[in-house]
Design an enzyme around this catalytic site. Structure first.
Site: not given
Length: 233
Positions: A131, A163-165, A168
């Site tokens: 990604k 951030m990404c946790i 998602v």
């Protein structure tokens, strides 16, 4: 080579042998962690649950370019969740970030820092999605993979908590999946805003609290792997 890298390679060999696909060993991503084969091992019974392993990459660990607080401990817990998922027949999907900006501070393409860490590396048949944005669903085939496998529940481990946790988990809920975050299998770092310094432990706690309020179940590794929870699942 540490014990996790050694065990990972042994696991790769075992999976390839079981599938009768020795040719996968030449393409299983030993150098950088990315597989070529994305098929499910023959004879395996899949569940409706997927483990999404987010950005457990070398740059986040000691010696990397963007070290997180507690990255090793979180990865150890993530490994327990991943191992249990493999035993249960859950789909395991790995997310790997590459930053395309020329001045990227970390996760630079084709560098060792951008590769999956051995503690949570993929097996040859496990899909690795690359990604370029915080949300792993954005401009990737993550949702397609989940839909094709009939996934209803997603379990999130990895980095970074804020951030990404966060991204998602919220996106998974928006798409209709039942989301669970394993809080001690995630890591982050200190932040600063407007002169206020926020320690990593508080950053992590704030984002886990927010997710648990309405987006996901947020549980520990021990609780998630408890016999009682596994029977209920």
């Amino acid at each position: 080579m540490d014990q996790y890298a050694c065990q990972w390679r042994l696991n790769c060999v075992a999976v390839a042998r079981e599938q009768g696909a020795q040719e996968q060993l030449a393409y299983s991503g030993f150098a950088y962690g990315d597989p070529i084969s994305h098929t499910i091992p023959s004879g395996g019974k899949m569940t409706k649950q997927a483990i999404i392993v987010v950005d457990i990459q070398n740059d986040y660990f000691p010696g990397g370019k963007w070290i997180l607080d507690g990255a090793d401990a979180a990865a150890d817990n993530a490994r327990q969740v991943i191992d249990a998922a493999r035993s249960n027949g859950d789909l395991v999907v790995h997310i790997r970030h590459e930053t395309l900006a020329k001045d990227a501070p970390f996760f630079v393409p084709h560098t060792e820092g951008a590769q999956l860490h051995p503690k949570a590396a993929n097996l040859p048949h496990e899909r690795v999605i690359v990604k370029h944005y915080m949300n792993p669903y954005r401009e990737t085939d993550l949702r397609q993979i989940l839909e094709e496998n009939g996934i209803q529940d997603v379990v999130v481990v990895g980095n970074m908590s804020h951030m990404c946790i966060d991204a998602v988990t919220r996106a998974s809920d928006d798409f209709g999946y039942k989301a669970t975050v394993i809080h001690d299998a995630c890591a982050t770092h200190d932040l600063e805003f407007n002169g206020v310094k926020v320690p990593a432990v508080q950053v992590h706690a704030a984002f886990m609290a927010a997710l648990s309020f309405g987006y996901a179940q947020v549980v520990s590794t021990t609780a998630f792997l408890s016999p009682e929870r596994q029977r209920a699942a």
